[in-house]
Scaffold this motif. Structure first.
Motif, PDB file in Angstrom:
ATOM      1  N   ASN A   1       1.022  -1.195   0.151  1.00  0.00           N
ATOM      2  CA  ASN A   1      -0.016   0.084   0.113  1.00  0.00           C
ATOM      3  C   ASN A   1       0.905   1.399  -0.155  1.00  0.00           C
ATOM      4  O   ASN A   1       1.549   1.831   1.121  1.00  0.00           O
ATOM      5  N   TRP A   2       1.304   1.623  -1.224  1.00  0.00           N
ATOM      6  CA  TRP A   2       2.125   2.733  -1.411  1.00  0.00           C
ATOM      7  C   TRP A   2       1.707   3.544  -2.734  1.00  0.00           C
ATOM      8  O   TRP A   2       2.209   3.012  -3.639  1.00  0.00           O
ATOM      9  N   GLY A   3       0.629   4.383  -2.518  1.00  0.00           N
ATOM     10  CA  GLY A   3       0.015   4.792  -3.866  1.00  0.00           C
ATOM     11  C   GLY A   3      -0.802   3.738  -4.142  1.00  0.00           C
ATOM     12  O   GLY A   3      -1.116   2.781  -3.486  1.00  0.00           O
ATOM     13  N   LEU A   4      -1.402   3.886  -5.477  1.00  0.00           N
ATOM     14  CA  LEU A   4      -2.403   2.620  -5.808  1.00  0.00           C
ATOM     15  C   LEU A   4      -1.535   1.773  -6.817  1.00  0.00           C
ATOM     16  O   LEU A   4      -2.453   0.771  -7.359  1.00  0.00           O
ATOM     17  N   GLY A   5      -0.594   2.140  -7.450  1.00  0.00           N
ATOM     18  CA  GLY A   5       0.039   1.401  -8.434  1.00  0.00           C
ATOM     19  C   GLY A   5       0.434  -0.210  -8.224  1.00  0.00           C
ATOM     20  O   GLY A   5       0.132  -0.891  -8.987  1.00  0.00           O
ATOM     21  N   HIS A   6       0.806  -0.550  -6.881  1.00  0.00           N
ATOM     22  CA  HIS A   6       1.150  -1.900  -6.580  1.00  0.00           C
ATOM     23  C   HIS A   6      -0.301  -2.567  -6.770  1.00  0.00           C
ATOM     24  O   HIS A   6      -0.353  -3.736  -7.362  1.00  0.00           O
ATOM     25  N   ALA A   7      -1.163  -1.999  -6.008  1.00  0.00           N
ATOM     26  CA  ALA A   7      -2.621  -2.941  -6.258  1.00  0.00           C
ATOM     27  C   ALA A   7      -3.165  -2.763  -7.555  1.00  0.00           C
ATOM     28  O   ALA A   7      -3.704  -4.192  -7.922  1.00  0.00           O
ATOM     29  N   ALA A   8      -3.095  -1.859  -8.500  1.00  0.00           N
ATOM     30  CA  ALA A   8      -3.557  -1.802  -9.739  1.00  0.00           C
ATOM     31  C   ALA A   8      -2.975  -2.643 -10.594  1.00  0.00           C
ATOM     32  O   ALA A   8      -3.800  -3.317 -11.488  1.00  0.00           O
ATOM     33  N   ARG A   9      -1.543  -2.870 -10.645  1.00  0.00           N
ATOM     34  CA  ARG A   9      -0.858  -3.904 -11.434  1.00  0.00           C
ATOM     35  C   ARG A   9      -1.203  -5.209 -10.987  1.00  0.00           C
ATOM     36  O   ARG A   9      -1.019  -6.168 -11.860  1.00  0.00           O
ATOM     37  N   CYS A  10      -1.659  -5.397  -9.947  1.00  0.00           N
ATOM     38  CA  CYS A  10      -1.966  -6.835  -9.367  1.00  0.00           C
ATOM     39  C   CYS A  10      -3.586  -7.365 -10.016  1.00  0.00           C
ATOM     40  O   CYS A  10      -3.876  -8.540 -10.006  1.00  0.00           O
ATOM     41  N   ILE A  11      -4.292  -6.357 -10.446  1.00  0.00           N
ATOM     42  CA  ILE A  11      -5.657  -6.495 -11.260  1.00  0.00           C
ATOM     43  C   ILE A  11      -5.612  -7.701 -12.101  1.00  0.00           C
ATOM     44  O   ILE A  11      -6.161  -8.650 -12.163  1.00  0.00           O
ATOM     45  N   PRO A  12      -4.780  -7.460 -13.185  1.00  0.00           N
ATOM     46  CA  PRO A  12      -4.536  -8.434 -14.361  1.00  0.00           C
ATOM     47  C   PRO A  12      -3.847  -9.813 -13.714  1.00  0.00           C
ATOM     48  O   PRO A  12      -4.499 -10.727 -14.404  1.00  0.00           O
ATOM     49  N   ILE A  13      -3.160  -9.754 -12.859  1.00  0.00           N
ATOM     50  CA  ILE A  13      -2.692 -11.212 -12.030  1.00  0.00           C
ATOM     51  C   ILE A  13      -3.695 -11.925 -11.575  1.00  0.00           C
ATOM     52  O   ILE A  13      -3.997 -13.057 -11.857  1.00  0.00           O
TER      53      ILE A  13
ATOM     54  N   TRP B   1       9.706 -12.012 -10.306  1.00  0.00           N
ATOM     55  CA  TRP B   1       8.892 -11.458 -11.494  1.00  0.00           C
ATOM     56  C   TRP B   1       9.127 -10.040 -11.753  1.00  0.00           C
ATOM     57  O   TRP B   1       8.436  -9.040 -10.907  1.00  0.00           O
ATOM     58  N   VAL B   2       9.398  -9.452 -12.901  1.00  0.00           N
ATOM     59  CA  VAL B   2       9.670  -7.965 -13.189  1.00  0.00           C
ATOM     60  C   VAL B   2       8.611  -7.763 -14.137  1.00  0.00           C
ATOM     61  O   VAL B   2       8.638  -8.319 -15.566  1.00  0.00           O
ATOM     62  N   PRO B   3       7.858  -6.953 -14.038  1.00  0.00           N
ATOM     63  CA  PRO B   3       6.734  -6.624 -14.917  1.00  0.00           C
ATOM     64  C   PRO B   3       7.523  -5.439 -16.098  1.00  0.00           C
ATOM     65  O   PRO B   3       7.153  -4.242 -15.984  1.00  0.00           O
ATOM     66  N   ASP B   4       8.168  -6.122 -16.945  1.00  0.00           N
ATOM     67  CA  ASP B   4       8.756  -5.232 -18.131  1.00  0.00           C
ATOM     68  C   ASP B   4       9.163  -6.353 -19.003  1.00  0.00           C
ATOM     69  O   ASP B   4       9.155  -7.750 -18.728  1.00  0.00           O
ATOM     70  N   VAL B   5       9.591  -5.882 -20.468  1.00  0.00           N
ATOM     71  CA  VAL B   5      10.119  -6.902 -21.419  1.00  0.00           C
ATOM     72  C   VAL B   5      11.623  -7.021 -21.080  1.00  0.00           C
ATOM     73  O   VAL B   5      12.198  -6.116 -20.610  1.00  0.00           O
TER      74      VAL B   5
ATOM     75  N   GLY C   1       4.856   7.209 -11.775  1.00  0.00           N
ATOM     76  CA  GLY C   1       4.869   6.058 -11.227  1.00  0.00           C
ATOM     77  C   GLY C   1       4.854   4.883 -12.118  1.00  0.00           C
ATOM     78  O   GLY C   1       4.487   4.989 -13.197  1.00  0.00           O
ATOM     79  N   TYR C   2       5.550   3.837 -11.912  1.00  0.00           N
ATOM     80  CA  TYR C   2       5.989   2.694 -12.956  1.00  0.00           C
ATOM     81  C   TYR C   2       4.501   2.287 -13.649  1.00  0.00           C
ATOM     82  O   TYR C   2       4.407   1.787 -14.646  1.00  0.00           O
ATOM     83  N   THR C   3       3.519   1.946 -12.344  1.00  0.00           N
ATOM     84  CA  THR C   3       2.276   1.530 -13.138  1.00  0.00           C
ATOM     85  C   THR C   3       1.504   2.450 -13.964  1.00  0.00           C
ATOM     86  O   THR C   3       1.122   1.950 -15.036  1.00  0.00           O
ATOM     87  N   THR C   4       1.604   3.529 -13.945  1.00  0.00           N
ATOM     88  CA  THR C   4       1.030   4.577 -14.360  1.00  0.00           C
ATOM     89  C   THR C   4       1.530   4.748 -15.925  1.00  0.00           C
ATOM     90  O   THR C   4       1.149   4.713 -17.060  1.00  0.00           O
TER      91      THR C   4
END
Length: 348
Positions: free
Chosen positions: A11-23, A154-158, A272-275
């Motif tokens: 819980n540090w901003g919403l980015g970590h939670a947001a990128r867990c949605i597709p997971i 796991w790194v969310p990047d190519v 932020g990286y998720t954004t």
């Protein structure tokens, strides 16, 4: 019975939670039963997105920022004992969750204490190299030491030379088994008519979120176009306020936010990286204002500006005039990469 997987974003901003949605969606599609664990706004967001899933509250890291970005590093250092205690508390909570909920695996997005030796545990991060100025080598080593408690990273990047995370996701040396899972986004690109000239997306720890909100609302009084302003405050009920040409939301759930971003010509947000991943997926033009003192966001904003993709500036120097720079930049684009969730989930 379906295998139950604990999904625990920081819980540090919403980015970590947001990128867990597709997971979480992918877990469901692949026959698993996700269980959500977090705290604060991150937990609220996922509870709103997945009301039928079971969820549990974890101890809070309770991280706040300074008003002056120059002192952020010092504040984070002085908060180290509190952070260590929070990690110990979430380790204890995780042990109880594992014992009482028949958990078969863990996916932790940057929660350092959410792992178990009894079940496969995965750590998600785009920061294998943790920038902290002159102490980057030290913060990176400390982070690596924590990640070694997990079975996989796991790194969310190519993995290609052209990527979003830059040196953050590519340290000089890293001893932990790492998989580049591709960029993550909860959104899909829609070819729709543009109805908003400008969309403001806010998130992140206080007091910097509020400071930027006040700054932008003051500047946008003189903006002639149609503005949608999302504060990023995960409250019980959604509120909508109209001030002149500005429509203000406290928050949006994913479906409305996806629609609104697709319908907007330009997005102002933190870097932020998720954004960054979301706006790349949707191919949007953007203007970034990194959180003062947050090395990671400052690096991403500077890198994307130097690549001629997105203009950026510091919070204190932002003015409406600077939005004219957007026309000289290409905007963000996504990568043709399909995440192989079936292969990733084979760990469980």
């Amino acid at each position: 019975m379906k295998k139950r997987i604990l999904v625990a974003p920081l819980n540090w901003g919403l980015g970590h939670a947001a990128r867990c949605i597709p997971i979480i969606n992918a877990l469901i599609e692949n026959g698993f039963e996700p269980m959500i664990a977090s705290d604060g706004a991150a937990l609220t967001l996922l509870q709103k997105e997945f009301p039928r899933l079971s969820s549990i509250e974890l101890p809070s890291y309770d991280i706040t920022y300074t008003k002056n970005g120059k002192f952020l590093k010092l504040k984070l250092l002085t908060n180290t004992p509190k952070l260590i205690n929070a990690i110990k508390a979430e380790k204890k909570s995780t042990k109880n969750i594992i014992e009482n909920n028949s958990i078969s695996g863990i996916i932790s997005d940057n929660r350092l204490g959410v792992y178990s030796k009894k079940v496969p545990s995965v750590f998600i991060t785009h920061q294998l190299k943790v920038l902290s100025g002159s102490t980057t080598w030290f913060s990176t080593k400390v982070h690596e030491k924590f990640i070694k408690n997990f079975n996989a990273c796991w790194v969310p990047d190519v993995e290609t030379d052209v990527n979003l995370s830059g040196k953050l996701g590519r340290p000089e040396t890293f001893e932990i088994p790492t998989t580049y899972m591709g960029t993550l986004s909860r959104f899909e690109k829609r070819y729709v008519n543009i109805v908003n000239d400008l969309l403001v997306l806010l998130s992140g720890p206080e007091p910097q979120r509020t400071l930027l909100e006040n700054k932008l609302l003051g500047e946008l009084k003189n903006y002639a176009g149609k503005v949608v302003f999302v504060k990023g405050l995960m409250e019980k009920e959604q509120t909508i306020q109209l001030i002149g040409n500005i429509t203000i939301y406290n928050f949006m759930t994913s479906s409305l936010l996806e629609k609104t971003i697709n319908e907007s010509a330009l997005v102002i947000s933190r870097s932020g990286y998720t954004t960054v991943m979301d706006l790349a997926k949707l191919g949007k033009k953007a203007f970034f204002i990194p959180t003062p003192g947050q090395f990671e966001q400052e690096y991403l904003a500077t890198r994307l500006t130097e690549l001629n993709l997105v203009p950026s500036c510091s919070q204190e120097t932002f003015t409406l005039e600077k939005l004219k720079d957007v026309n000289d930049f290409k905007g963000l684009q996504s990568f043709e990469h399909e995440t192989n969730f079936e292969e990733l989930f084979s760990l469980f």
